[in-house]
Design an enzyme around this catalytic site. Structure first.
Site, short mmCIF file in Angstrom:
data_model
loop_
_atom_site.label_atom_id
_atom_site.label_comp_id
_atom_site.label_asym_id
_atom_site.label_seq_id
_atom_site.Cartn_x
_atom_site.Cartn_y
_atom_site.Cartn_z
N TRP A 1 0.62 -1.28 -0.06
CA TRP A 1 0.47 -0.14 0.41
C TRP A 1 0.89 1.50 0.46
O TRP A 1 0.46 2.10 -0.95
CB TRP A 1 -1.29 0.13 0.87
CG TRP A 1 -2.40 -0.93 1.17
CD1 TRP A 1 -2.18 -2.32 1.95
CD2 TRP A 1 -3.04 -1.24 -0.23
NE1 TRP A 1 -3.48 -2.55 1.21
CE2 TRP A 1 -3.79 -2.32 0.26
CE3 TRP A 1 -3.79 -0.20 -1.47
CZ2 TRP A 1 -4.81 -2.49 -1.12
CZ3 TRP A 1 -4.23 -0.25 -1.92
CH2 TRP A 1 -5.24 -1.50 -1.73
N ASP B 1 -1.03 6.35 6.38
CA ASP B 1 -2.49 5.72 6.16
C ASP B 1 -2.90 5.22 7.17
O ASP B 1 -1.70 4.03 7.50
CB ASP B 1 -2.37 4.62 5.06
CG ASP B 1 -3.24 4.01 4.52
OD1 ASP B 1 -4.51 3.90 5.21
OD2 ASP B 1 -3.32 3.62 3.06
N LYS C 1 -11.88 -1.97 6.71
CA LYS C 1 -11.26 -2.82 6.89
C LYS C 1 -11.59 -2.81 8.81
O LYS C 1 -11.74 -4.17 9.47
CB LYS C 1 -9.63 -2.48 6.85
CG LYS C 1 -9.47 -2.67 5.71
CD LYS C 1 -9.13 -3.70 5.23
CE LYS C 1 -8.75 -3.52 3.35
NZ LYS C 1 -8.15 -2.43 2.99
C1 LIG Z 1 -7.31 -1.46 2.24
C2 LIG Z 1 -6.08 -0.69 2.01
C3 LIG Z 1 -6.22 0.49 1.39
C4 LIG Z 1 -7.28 0.46 -0.38
O1 LIG Z 1 -8.80 1.08 0.72
P1 LIG Z 1 -10.03 1.48 -1.24
O2 LIG Z 1 -10.48 2.23 -0.42
O3 LIG Z 1 -9.66 -0.02 -1.63
O4 LIG Z 1 -8.85 2.05 -1.69
C5 LIG Z 1 -5.13 1.92 0.92
N1 LIG Z 1 -4.58 1.73 2.55
C6 LIG Z 1 -4.11 0.79 3.06
C7 LIG Z 1 -3.27 0.05 3.82
C8 LIG Z 1 -5.20 -0.84 3.29
O5 LIG Z 1 -5.24 -1.53 3.94
#
Ligand SMILES: *Cc1c(COP(=O)(O)O)cnc(C)c1O
Length: 343
Positions: free
Chosen positions: A90, A156, A180
């Site tokens: 990511w 993030d 998540k």
């Molecule tokens: C799942 C995830 C993303 C992407 O999420 P989307 O909403 O599908 O773009 C970005 N960063 C991390 C750390 C993730 O686990």
């Protein structure tokens, strides 16, 4: 996974939210009723993470990765570059989206550790420093926050926000896709220092401009009302269940159970350097990969779901987000021991 009590409450309120005679999906997003949902959600989140008034809390549309592009547009001045630490899938994806990114370190093509801080090539002039607190796919997590960063820190935290206490005052911007560890997809929670949005940026399209969303209390366009509502219920659930301190304790207990089993076993292997193993996503593989399909079929027969690794890495992965009870992890451990014993 979401807390069962949250889903049950949403079910009870599905047809008639708070005696309005309407579902949350039917009430106007500018109504008094919806305002009470959003203001409660924001104050609960502020309480959970100790977020001061120096920060905006924004409830934005997803996907999380759309913000890989809009973060630099909002935070970089003309001619400025941003520092990116690459520790997995990511953070690599995020860095690739930014024309003016500078990679401070990259732990390589098969990610198994966080590059040592002494080897980071930091630019003191960078507009910000960006890292991914928990690499969801590989299962790599920072144990604390990076030290010695002199520029605003952007993180993030899609897969570990609300799983432990954090010192928000040391960050410039934190963002997390809700799907998540918070609630349904379609929502991105963002915590951003007000001061950072004050600087003059080049003209941005209004929907990409975080200042517009801050000025309009995240109601500049129709928001993802259902996801916002469920997120609010999850925040309440967290407050009633010991907050982020308790979630940290639970996550350590749950992940330790699984890592101990993996380390003792001669069938299961985890490739991540022990000091950066994730509490949220435990990736593992089988000594003999040809048993993988058999493992997954048997697991499903025991109602143990979602154990496939990400398509990009293969292998197996158990995600232990806040709503996963310790009992669920014990059941997985029992199954894994038994599976190995029967080989
Ligand atoms: C799942 C995830 C993303 C992407 O999420 P989307 O909403 O599908 O773009 C970005 N960063 C991390 C750390 C993730 O686990």
């Amino acid at each position: 996974m979401l807390p069962a009590s949250v889903l049950e409450l949403a079910q009870q309120e599905m047809l008639d939210w708070n005696a309005t005679g309407m579902s949350v999906m039917e009430i106007g997003h500018r109504s008094e009723a919806f305002h009470s949902i959003t203001s409660h959600a924001e104050s609960a989140l502020r309480r959970l993470l100790g977020i001061s008034e120096n920060y905006h809390v924004l409830f934005l549309h997803g996907p999380a990765r759309a913000h890989f592009n809009t973060i630099p547009l909002n935070l970089l001045q003309k001619g400025q570059t941003a520092d990116y630490l690459i520790s997995g899938y990511w953070s690599k994806k995020a860095a690739e989206q930014v024309v003016t990114s500078h990679v401070v370190a990259d732990s390589g093509s098969t990610y198994s550790r966080i590059p040592s801080e002494t080897n980071w090539h930091l630019d003191p002039q960078a507009g910000y420093f960006y890292y991914t607190d928990n690499e969801t796919i590989e299962g790599i997590e920072f144990s604390g926050m990076p030290e010695n960063i002199s520029v605003p820190i952007v993180s993030d935290m899609t897969s570990n926000l609300l799983s432990r206490p954090i010192d928000v005052s040391r960050y410039g911007l934190i963002f997390a896709g809700a799907q998540k560890n918070i609630g349904p997809s379609g929502l991105v929670v963002m915590i951003v220092k007000k001061e950072l949005l004050k600087k003059h940026q080049p003209e941005l399209a209004p929907m990409m401009d975080y200042r517009v969303h801050a000025d309009e209390s995240s109601l500049a366009a129709t928001p993802p009302v259902w996801s916002w509502y469920i997120a609010g219920l999850v925040f309440e659930w967290l407050l009633e269940n010991g907050g982020v301190e308790q979630m940290q304790e639970n996550s350590l207990l749950k992940s330790d159970l699984l890592y101990q089993l993996i380390d003792k076993s001669s069938l299961y292997i985890n490739d991540i350097q022990p000091d950066c193993r994730s509490r949220m996503n435990i990736s593992f593989r089988l000594q003999d990969d040809s048993l993988r399909a058999h493992f997954l079929t048997e697991a499903r027969a025991h109602r143990l779901e979602a154990l496939e690794g990400h398509w990009s890495t293969g292998g197996l992965r158990a995600s232990l987000y806040n709503a996963m009870p310790t009992e669920g992890v014990r059941e997985l451990c029992e199954f894994m021991c038994d599976f190995e014993a029967r080989l």
